[in-house]
Scaffold this active site. Structure first.
Site, short mmCIF file in Angstrom:
data_model
loop_
_atom_site.label_atom_id
_atom_site.label_comp_id
_atom_site.label_asym_id
_atom_site.label_seq_id
_atom_site.Cartn_x
_atom_site.Cartn_y
_atom_site.Cartn_z
CB SER A 24 -98.77 -45.81 -19.62
OG SER A 24 -99.79 -45.13 -20.35
CD GLU A 80 -116.38 -52.15 -18.85
OE1 GLU A 80 -116.75 -51.03 -19.31
OE2 GLU A 80 -117.16 -53.08 -18.59
CG HIS A 109 -103.05 -48.17 -19.98
ND1 HIS A 109 -103.95 -47.46 -19.21
CD2 HIS A 109 -101.93 -47.41 -20.08
CE1 HIS A 109 -103.39 -46.32 -18.85
NE2 HIS A 109 -102.18 -46.26 -19.37
#
Length: 251
Positions: free
Chosen positions: A32, A213, A217
């Site tokens: 990711s 939060e 990422h």
């Protein structure tokens, strides 16, 4: 004279390929932190989305096959690695960056033990070379974690060192994104570094009505910074791919 002419011809051919020839394809295998995002995930952004912008217009094509939540094991099991190989041709470059999910021992759907992780990466390198393409290993980017003294805390255990060891053993180009991203976090500081990650205030974005939060990422700003860090490291790597970079200095 004959050898000189041959050498000159090869040099001119190489220059033409970089300057005005067909674009070179860069394939991305990763998780990711590198992946292109769905609209429902925005403003989460993978640094691979800013990769093409680091190169001169038309000089590269980026084939971003990185995917949220994938480890080396699941990337293989789901057929994603074979699909990437099928799309890879001689002369291409394949960037390989895993680790976040491989080392997530609390998530058995993706966890990959260290020895298996190293074997999977070695397989990736061998497969890419068999295709006549160039593998490039990347250590995983750092998470935003600081100790009470404001020092960045490593969060990937032994996994980055396994990447470094494989790169040295197999003579594979290495871009050490863990060290580069850790240096960025340290330089930016505890509070200011939040802007590089997916920190969204409640009510500020429809995708995250309660706010978020997220210290793993990236925000668009963070993803762009990581792509520029990659480009700067690539410039000093000795790889031919670096000849296609835009002009520019340190991020």
């Amino acid at each position: 004279m004959h050898r000189f002419l041959i050498g000159l011809l090869l040099a001119l051919t190489s220059f033409a390929t970089v300057a005005g020839g067909p674009p070179l394809t860069i394939h991305l295998a990763g998780d990711s932190t590198m992946a292109e995002k769905l609209p429902t995930k925005r403003p989460e952004t993978g640094w691979g989305e800013f990769l093409a912008a680091q190169f001169r217009d038309g000089s590269v094509v980026v084939d971003n096959r990185a995917k949220n939540g994938r480890s080396t094991r699941t990337f293989i099991e789901e057929g994603r690695w074979n699909d990437l190989l099928d799309a890879t041709k001689a002369g291409d470059v394949v960037l390989i960056q895993f680790g976040h999910n491989d080392q997530s021992v609390e998530k058995p759907d993706r966890y990959t033990p260290p020895a298996d992780y190293a074997r999977n990466l070695a397989r990736f390198v061998a497969d890419v070379r068999t295709k006549g393409a160039t593998p490039v290993l990347l250590t995983p980017v750092a998470r935003r974690r600081f100790d009470e003294a404001g020092h960045v805390v490593p969060s990937h255990g032994e996994y980055p060192d396994l990447v470094r060891a494989l790169a040295a053993r197999e003579r594979v180009a290495l871009i050490d994104m863990e060290r580069r991203s850790s240096a960025v976090l340290q330089e930016t500081g505890v509070e200011e570094s939040k802007a590089l990650f997916l920190w969204v205030a409640p009510g500020a974005n429809a995708n995250y009505p309660n706010g978020v939060e997220d210290n793993t990422h990236f925000s668009p700003a963070g993803a762009e910074r990581m792509a520029r860090e990659f480009a700067y490291a690539l410039r000093g790597s000795g790889l031919a791919l670096a000849q296609r970079l835009r002009e520019g200095g340190k991020p």
